[in-house]
Motif scaffolding. Sequence first.
Motif, short mmCIF file in Angstrom:
data_model
loop_
_atom_site.label_atom_id
_atom_site.label_comp_id
_atom_site.label_asym_id
_atom_site.label_seq_id
_atom_site.Cartn_x
_atom_site.Cartn_y
_atom_site.Cartn_z
N PRO A 96 18.24 15.64 -41.80
CA PRO A 96 17.64 14.28 -41.76
C PRO A 96 16.85 14.07 -40.49
O PRO A 96 17.29 14.43 -39.39
CB PRO A 96 18.87 13.36 -41.83
CG PRO A 96 19.95 14.20 -42.44
CD PRO A 96 19.70 15.59 -41.97
N LYS A 97 15.67 13.51 -40.65
CA LYS A 97 14.78 13.21 -39.51
C LYS A 97 15.04 11.77 -39.08
O LYS A 97 15.03 10.85 -39.89
CB LYS A 97 13.31 13.39 -39.89
CG LYS A 97 12.99 14.75 -40.46
CD LYS A 97 13.19 15.84 -39.43
CE LYS A 97 12.66 17.18 -39.90
NZ LYS A 97 13.28 17.67 -41.13
N THR A 98 15.25 11.60 -37.76
CA THR A 98 15.43 10.25 -37.23
C THR A 98 14.09 9.56 -37.09
O THR A 98 13.08 10.20 -36.81
CB THR A 98 16.11 10.32 -35.85
OG1 THR A 98 15.33 11.13 -34.97
CG2 THR A 98 17.51 10.89 -35.98
N SER A 99 14.05 8.27 -37.30
CA SER A 99 12.81 7.49 -37.22
C SER A 99 12.96 6.37 -36.21
O SER A 99 14.07 5.89 -35.94
CB SER A 99 12.45 6.92 -38.59
OG SER A 99 13.50 6.08 -39.06
N LYS A 113 28.63 14.19 -39.74
CA LYS A 113 29.75 15.06 -40.13
C LYS A 113 29.53 15.70 -41.50
O LYS A 113 30.47 15.94 -42.26
CB LYS A 113 31.07 14.29 -40.11
CG LYS A 113 31.50 13.89 -38.71
CD LYS A 113 32.90 13.34 -38.69
CE LYS A 113 33.34 13.01 -37.27
NZ LYS A 113 34.71 12.48 -37.21
N LYS A 114 28.25 15.98 -41.80
CA LYS A 114 27.90 16.67 -43.03
C LYS A 114 26.96 17.82 -42.68
O LYS A 114 26.09 17.67 -41.83
CB LYS A 114 27.22 15.73 -44.03
CG LYS A 114 28.13 14.61 -44.52
CD LYS A 114 27.39 13.70 -45.50
CE LYS A 114 28.28 12.56 -45.99
NZ LYS A 114 27.55 11.65 -46.91
N PRO A 115 27.10 18.99 -43.35
CA PRO A 115 26.25 20.14 -43.01
C PRO A 115 24.90 20.06 -43.75
O PRO A 115 24.83 19.63 -44.90
CB PRO A 115 27.07 21.34 -43.49
CG PRO A 115 27.88 20.78 -44.63
CD PRO A 115 28.17 19.35 -44.30
N TYR A 116 23.85 20.49 -43.06
CA TYR A 116 22.51 20.56 -43.64
C TYR A 116 21.85 21.86 -43.18
O TYR A 116 22.17 22.39 -42.11
CB TYR A 116 21.64 19.38 -43.20
CG TYR A 116 22.08 18.04 -43.72
CD1 TYR A 116 21.59 17.53 -44.91
CD2 TYR A 116 22.99 17.26 -43.00
CE1 TYR A 116 21.99 16.28 -45.38
CE2 TYR A 116 23.40 16.02 -43.47
CZ TYR A 116 22.90 15.53 -44.65
OH TYR A 116 23.30 14.32 -45.11
N CYS A 117 20.91 22.34 -44.00
CA CYS A 117 20.07 23.45 -43.56
C CYS A 117 18.92 22.90 -42.72
O CYS A 117 18.69 21.70 -42.67
CB CYS A 117 19.52 24.24 -44.77
SG CYS A 117 18.39 23.28 -45.81
N SER A 118 18.18 23.80 -42.04
CA SER A 118 17.10 23.36 -41.16
C SER A 118 15.99 22.66 -41.93
O SER A 118 15.30 21.81 -41.38
CB SER A 118 16.54 24.56 -40.40
OG SER A 118 16.07 25.55 -41.30
N GLN A 119 15.82 23.01 -43.20
CA GLN A 119 14.73 22.41 -43.98
C GLN A 119 15.03 20.96 -44.38
O GLN A 119 14.15 20.12 -44.44
CB GLN A 119 14.48 23.27 -45.23
CG GLN A 119 13.31 22.79 -46.09
CD GLN A 119 11.98 23.00 -45.42
OE1 GLN A 119 11.84 23.90 -44.58
NE2 GLN A 119 11.01 22.18 -45.74
#
Length: 232
Positions: free
Chosen positions: A58-61, A49-55
């Motif tokens: 967060p990457k899932t591991s 529920k937080k906005p991020y840009c494509s760069q």
Amino acid sequence: MNPLCSRCDKVVYPTEKVNCLDKYWHKGCFSCEVCKMTLNMKNYKGFDKKPYCSQHYPKTSFTIVADTPENLRLKQQSKMQSQVLYKEEFEKSKGKGFSVVADTPEMQRVKKLQDQISNIKYHEEFEKSRMGGDGSPTDAFTSPGFQQPAHSPSYNYDPQPVRSAAAPPPPSSGGKCYRAVYDYAAADEDEVSFADGDLIVDVQQIDEGWMFGRVERTGKQGMLPSNYVQPI
């Protein structure tokens, strides 16, 4: 009653309200959690529920299971159970229409000899099919009804290389020069894509978060985020 902005905790009025991720934001406050780049409904990515840009999304591991003594014991036990089941199935399948022949050196020699005999017979049958009953060749090109095709005129083809003139870059408007520090993919028609290290020329500041410029590598120009580039 007007809601509060999830970023600055101030009142959000309807003219500047963005409803996204089950929250309310000012248009200027709807930005990436990492680089603070202003986002819109087309280029944002939500996580927790937080906005991020494509760069900076967060990457899932994947979870790595530790190779503990207990895990090694369970792994060895499973392997032994598999071997026991395989032997049981093998014993049950004995005598049901097939037998297992060991691949001994003697069996390999016999197999190789059979392959050689099959190869010799194949060549003998092939030669017989090419010869007639009296030993004469039966090639279709030597039959009486065969006629040599008439000689066709030859044509000399000498292609000339085609030179393609590259389109000249648009004239400079005297703007500033920047260099990209991240990759960026255009989200709207009026934006421009670029890669890390590209040179952005004729840059003009539009507001605090956006600029207008031309990518020197591609010759395309449009809107670009100001926090993806740095001045030279």
